[in-house]
Design an enzyme around this catalytic site. Sequence first.
Site, short mmCIF file in Angstrom:
data_model
loop_
_atom_site.label_atom_id
_atom_site.label_comp_id
_atom_site.label_asym_id
_atom_site.label_seq_id
_atom_site.Cartn_x
_atom_site.Cartn_y
_atom_site.Cartn_z
N GLY A 60 46.88 38.37 37.16
CA GLY A 60 47.33 37.51 38.25
C GLY A 60 48.72 37.00 37.94
O GLY A 60 48.98 35.80 37.95
N GLU A 101 48.63 42.33 39.23
CA GLU A 101 48.68 41.51 40.44
C GLU A 101 48.05 42.27 41.60
O GLU A 101 48.34 43.45 41.82
CB GLU A 101 50.12 41.14 40.76
CG GLU A 101 50.33 40.39 42.06
CD GLU A 101 49.58 39.07 42.11
OE1 GLU A 101 48.88 38.84 43.12
OE2 GLU A 101 49.70 38.27 41.16
N LEU A 102 47.18 41.59 42.35
CA LEU A 102 46.47 42.22 43.47
C LEU A 102 47.29 42.24 44.75
O LEU A 102 47.20 43.19 45.53
CB LEU A 102 45.14 41.48 43.69
CG LEU A 102 44.25 41.96 44.85
CD1 LEU A 102 43.91 43.44 44.70
CD2 LEU A 102 42.97 41.12 44.91
N ASN A 125 43.21 45.48 41.01
CA ASN A 125 42.20 44.43 41.06
C ASN A 125 41.60 44.29 39.67
O ASN A 125 40.76 45.10 39.27
CB ASN A 125 41.12 44.80 42.09
CG ASN A 125 40.12 43.68 42.31
OD1 ASN A 125 39.90 42.84 41.42
ND2 ASN A 125 39.49 43.65 43.46
N SER A 126 42.05 43.30 38.93
CA SER A 126 41.64 43.15 37.54
C SER A 126 40.15 42.88 37.38
O SER A 126 39.56 43.25 36.37
CB SER A 126 42.45 42.03 36.87
OG SER A 126 43.82 42.33 36.91
N LEU A 160 46.73 32.49 34.03
CA LEU A 160 47.42 31.24 34.33
C LEU A 160 47.24 30.86 35.80
O LEU A 160 47.55 31.64 36.70
CB LEU A 160 48.92 31.37 34.03
CG LEU A 160 49.36 30.94 32.62
CD1 LEU A 160 48.59 31.69 31.55
CD2 LEU A 160 50.87 31.14 32.45
N ASP A 178 42.94 31.47 41.03
CA ASP A 178 42.36 30.90 42.25
C ASP A 178 41.09 30.14 41.89
O ASP A 178 40.18 30.70 41.28
CB ASP A 178 42.04 32.05 43.22
CG ASP A 178 41.67 31.55 44.61
OD1 ASP A 178 41.22 30.39 44.72
OD2 ASP A 178 41.82 32.32 45.57
#
Length: 278
Positions: free
Chosen positions: A92, A115-116, A148-149, A168, A171
Amino acid sequence: MAEAEAGTSDGQAVEEHLATHCLATGMPRKRFYRARAHSNPLNDSQFPVPQSTAHVDWHSYFPDYFPDESKPDAAFVSKDPSVTKVTIADVGCGFGGLMINLSQLFPKELVVGMELRDKVSEYVKERVLALRKTEPGKYDNCACIRTNSMRYMPNYFTKGQLTKLFFLFPDPHFKASNHRRRIVTRSLLAEYAFILAEGGVLYTVTDVPELGQWMSFAMEAHPLFERIEEEDLKIIDPLVYPLLTLSSEEGKKVQRNEGLTCINVFRRIKASPNLSVP
């Protein structure tokens, strides 16, 4: 006719680039890459996903360190033959602040931001390309992957590959029905323990106390992680510690608003012979 159309297309591309990038530095302008603050990781997104770690095209991210597999006969000399894999990941990564700072702190390591969000990941990629152009040789060891991690981390990293893993200001997904979307859960910690080397460190930071407590409880309950107290972290990781709250856009915003941050950092430990994972 075809040449005229190609010329028009190239001209439009140049105009778009000039409109969205700073003329002086070549850096992308952030306002053209804005997106929603968060994205639903359970939704299907359209982007390529490697079948396994063996299928990741690392050359496309780090061309100075990995050969182009599509050109097996081409001569290739790595910038640093001792650097053979990614060891640091920022999940993210947002607009890439932490990732870029880490790449300069650890010039002998390869750093990826994951990052998505499409626009945000595109911004980071453009930012890295601009930095590589303006300061040759300095930012070849960092790159952004749109993925998408929560679903595909094991598709990129092998067992024990990472030494540092960062989350860090993730959401918070406040609704109880959405807690399964949180990036740190007991089930996902099993994956993080798999890709982290023994002694590797998992860093989490949030400005939401309830989420900080949630992540802390989850990691404390997992038998493969042990807490590193914040005061000890300042001594063990004096260069990384300030970046946890000051390197990302979200962290700077929290600081401007004089908000509180919850830092939870855990070390990946060796499995006991009678390991029982909850």
